[in-house]
Design a protein around this motif. Structure first.
Motif, PDB file in Angstrom:
ATOM      1  N   THR A  17      -7.856  -0.422   5.358  1.00  0.00           N
ATOM      2  CA  THR A  17      -7.296   0.640   6.497  1.00  0.00           C
ATOM      3  C   THR A  17      -8.411   0.091   7.392  1.00  0.00           C
ATOM      4  N   ILE A  70     -11.557   1.720   5.622  1.00  0.00           N
ATOM      5  CA  ILE A  70     -11.726   1.840   4.036  1.00  0.00           C
ATOM      6  C   ILE A  70     -11.106   0.689   3.611  1.00  0.00           C
ATOM      7  N   ASN A  86      -6.094  12.296  -0.712  1.00  0.00           N
ATOM      8  CA  ASN A  86      -6.914  12.903   0.520  1.00  0.00           C
ATOM      9  C   ASN A  86      -6.466  14.354   0.670  1.00  0.00           C
ATOM     10  N   LEU A 123      -2.798   7.629  -1.902  1.00  0.00           N
ATOM     11  CA  LEU A 123      -2.604   6.378  -1.773  1.00  0.00           C
ATOM     12  C   LEU A 123      -3.020   5.401  -3.098  1.00  0.00           C
ATOM     13  N   PHE A 167     -11.835  13.258   0.702  1.00  0.00           N
ATOM     14  CA  PHE A 167     -11.173  12.072   0.282  1.00  0.00           C
ATOM     15  C   PHE A 167     -11.508  11.798  -1.224  1.00  0.00           C
ATOM     16  N   TRP A 213      -6.224  16.915   3.691  1.00  0.00           N
ATOM     17  CA  TRP A 213      -6.542  17.026   5.175  1.00  0.00           C
ATOM     18  C   TRP A 213      -6.356  18.569   5.350  1.00  0.00           C
ATOM     19  N   TYR A 249       0.765  -1.152   0.154  1.00  0.00           N
ATOM     20  CA  TYR A 249       0.029  -0.137  -0.057  1.00  0.00           C
ATOM     21  C   TYR A 249       0.826   1.260   0.070  1.00  0.00           C
ATOM     22  N   ASP A 255      -9.343  10.279  12.690  1.00  0.00           N
ATOM     23  CA  ASP A 255      -8.240  11.384  12.518  1.00  0.00           C
ATOM     24  C   ASP A 255      -8.862  12.849  13.274  1.00  0.00           C
ATOM     25  N   HIS A 310     -10.408   3.579  12.419  1.00  0.00           N
ATOM     26  CA  HIS A 310      -9.685   4.606  13.133  1.00  0.00           C
ATOM     27  C   HIS A 310     -10.316   6.025  13.012  1.00  0.00           C
ATOM     28  N   HIS A 332     -13.338   5.909  10.750  1.00  0.00           N
ATOM     29  CA  HIS A 332     -13.507   5.348   9.004  1.00  0.00           C
ATOM     30  C   HIS A 332     -12.769   4.084   8.915  1.00  0.00           C
ATOM     31  N   ASN A 380     -11.245  15.802   6.307  1.00  0.00           N
ATOM     32  CA  ASN A 380     -10.687  15.000   5.147  1.00  0.00           C
ATOM     33  C   ASN A 380     -11.729  15.225   4.239  1.00  0.00           C
ATOM     34  N   LYS A 439     -13.589   2.266  -3.584  1.00  0.00           N
ATOM     35  CA  LYS A 439     -13.148   2.055  -2.349  1.00  0.00           C
ATOM     36  C   LYS A 439     -14.601   1.853  -1.593  1.00  0.00           C
TER      37      LYS A 439
HETATM   38  C1  SIN Z   1      -7.352   4.735   2.888  1.00  0.00           C
HETATM   39  O1  SIN Z   1      -7.775   5.305   1.816  1.00  0.00           O
HETATM   40  O2  SIN Z   1      -7.003   3.483   2.951  1.00  0.00           O
HETATM   41  C2  SIN Z   1      -7.207   5.316   4.102  1.00  0.00           C
HETATM   42  C3  SIN Z   1      -7.347   7.017   4.114  1.00  0.00           C
HETATM   43  C4  SIN Z   1      -7.602   7.405   5.493  1.00  0.00           C
HETATM   44  O3  SIN Z   1      -7.553   6.802   6.460  1.00  0.00           O
HETATM   45  O4  SIN Z   1      -7.896   8.627   5.779  1.00  0.00           O
END
Ligand code: SIN
Ligand code: FE
Length: 336
Positions: free
Chosen positions: A183, A268, A281, A175, A194, A283, A132, A188, A186, A266, A192, A201
Motif C-alpha cells: 500500500t 505498508i 484496522n 485486510l 492497526f 479507525w 488485496y 489518513d 499516504h 504510511h 488508526n 507487515k
Molecule cells: C495496509 O495495511 O495495506 C494499508 C492500511 C492503511 O493504509 O491504513
C-alpha cells in the motif's frame, strides 16, 4: 533494523528503498511510555494489548467457513502496488472540473465471495493480477466472527479513545493481502490502531512535517493524500526533497498493534515470501473538541493547506488555475 526477529523474517524479505530508517519504539501496553507517545501523536508498536486476541485464530480456512456468503471488496493490481484512489474524485474529473486531466485507475475494485478470493489466492501464479481484500467488518458476517468481534479487547481501545480524546470509532477494516503487496505512501485523516493478526507487515512511517519531501497529489486529484513519489524508482529531478525524507519503520507480527497517528504518512508492505497477511484496522475520528494552541502543530498546518486548496478550487472552479494563482501570491513576495 535493530531488533530483527531472525526466526520469523529477515531483511531479504523487505523491499529495498533508498531511505534511512529509525526504528519505531515498541512498548508493552502497560508501559507509561506507550500513552506518552500516543498523547504526543507519535507512532508506537504496542505489545501484549490483546486488542484482537480473539481473532488470532483467524486464518483462511476459518474465515472461509465463518465469514458468510456476502460479497467483499477486493482490489486487483497488475503489479505489487495498490494505490488508493477516491472514486468520487474520479467522477468529478470526468465531469466539468477535469478538463484535460488524465486519470488511469491503477487498480480494479471488484466484489467477490470470500471463497473465490481464497481460491484465487491459492491458485495464484506469476503474471496473474495480485489481490488485496479490504472490507469493512459489517453485519453480514457469521455468528463465530461476530463473537470474535465482540471479544476484541474493547476496554483497551475504548480506553485509548477516551484517554486521548479521540472521536468515535468509524469502522474496522479487514485486510487480507498477498505476500509482497504494497500500500503506497499516504496519510489518513483519522487515528488508526492497526492490529496485525496473521503474517508480517513492514510499516514505513513519516511525520506530517515531511509534507515537502513526499509531494502529495493536489487535493482535488483522485490520489489525494497519496505521495506522488514512486518509492521503487524515485524521480529525484521532480521530487528532490524525497532524498531528505526521514522514515520510521517497524515490522509488525501477529498480536502486535501499531498506532498510526492522524496525518502520519504510511507505506505498508506484506513482507515477501512470508505468505498472506491479515490485519484489522480500528479507525477513530480525531479529537472533536481539540483546543487550538500556538505554535500550531505540523498536522494542523497540513489541514490548513488542504482547506486553502479546497477553497481556491471552489471559487476558481478549474483545478488548473489553482497552481498559477498560488504562484502569483507567493513568488517574489513570500520567497527570498
Ligand atoms: C495496509 O495495511 O495495506 C494499508 C492500511 C492503511 O493504509 O491504513
Ligand atoms: Fe492508511
Amino acid at each position: 533494523m535493530s531488533n530483527e526477529k531472525k526466526s520469523n523474517w529477515d531483511s531479504s524479505q523487505l523491499r529495498k528503498y533508498n531511505l534511512t530508517f529509525t526504528e519505531i519504539p515498541r512498548f508493552d501496553c502497560d508501559d507509561p511510555r506507550t500513552d506518552e507517545l500516543i498523547s504526543q501523536q507519535k507512532p508506537v508498536v504496542i505489545l501484549n494489548s490483546n486488542l484482537a486476541a480473539s481473532a488470532q485464530k483467524w486464518n483462511l480456512e476459518y474465515l472461509e467457513t465463518h465469514m458468510g456468503d456476502a460479497d467483499y471488496t477486493v482490489y486487483l493490481s497488475r503489479n505489487h502496488k495498490f494505490k488508493y484512489f477516491d472514486e468520487k474524485k474520479v467522477q468529478k474529473l470526468n465531469g466539468d472540473i477535469g478538463k484535460g486531466i488524465d486519470f488511469m485507475q491503477p487498480t480494479k475494485k471488484v466484489d467477490m465471495k470470500l471463497s473465490e478470493f481464497i481460491r484465487r489466492l491459492k491458485e495464484w501464479k506469476r503474471g496473474d493480477d495480485r489481490l488485496y481484500l479490504q472490507q469493512g467488518l459489517n453485519n453480514t458476517v457469521g455468528p463465530e466472527i461476530v463473537r470474535d468481534f465482540v471479544n476484541f479487547n474493547w476496554e483497551f481501545c475504548n480506553g485509548k479513545q477516551s484517554k486521548h480524546n479521540w472521536g468515535p470509532l468509524t469502522y474496522n477494516l479487514l485486510l487480507i493481502g498477498m505476500e509482497g503487496n504494497v500500500t503506497p505512501c499516504h496519510y489518513d485523516e483519522q487515528q488508526n490502531l492497526f492490529a496485525q493478526i496473521y503474517g508480517y507487515k513492514r510499516c514505513i512511517l513519516f511525520p506530517p512535517s515531511e509534507f515537502e519531501c513526499l509531494y502529495p497529489y493536489p487535493v482535488h486529484h483522485p490520489h489525494d493524500r497519496q505521495s506522488m513519489v514512486d518509492f521503487d524508482k524515485p524521480d529525484y529531478s521532480k521530487f528532490p526533497k524525497f532524498k531528505d525524507a526521514k522514515a520510521y519503520e517497524s515490522v509488525l507480527g501477529p498480536g502486535e498493534v501499531l498506532y498510526i497517528p492522524v496525518y502520519w504518512w504510511h507505506h505498508i508492505e506484506s513482507i515477501m515470501r512470508g505468505g498472506h497477511t491479515i490485519t484489522v484496522n480500528f479507525w477513530y475520528k480525531d479529537s472533536p473538541n481539540a483546543k487550538i494552541s500556538y505554535p500550531l502543530k505540523d498536522f494542523q498546518k497540513v489541514a490548513i493547506m488542504r482547506n486553502i486548496e479546497k477553497m481556491l478550487l471552489d471559487v476558481l472552479k478549474d483545478p488548473k488555475e489553482v497552481g498559477p494563482l498560488l504562484k502569483t501570491m507567493v513568488l517574489g513576495r513570500f520567497t527570498e
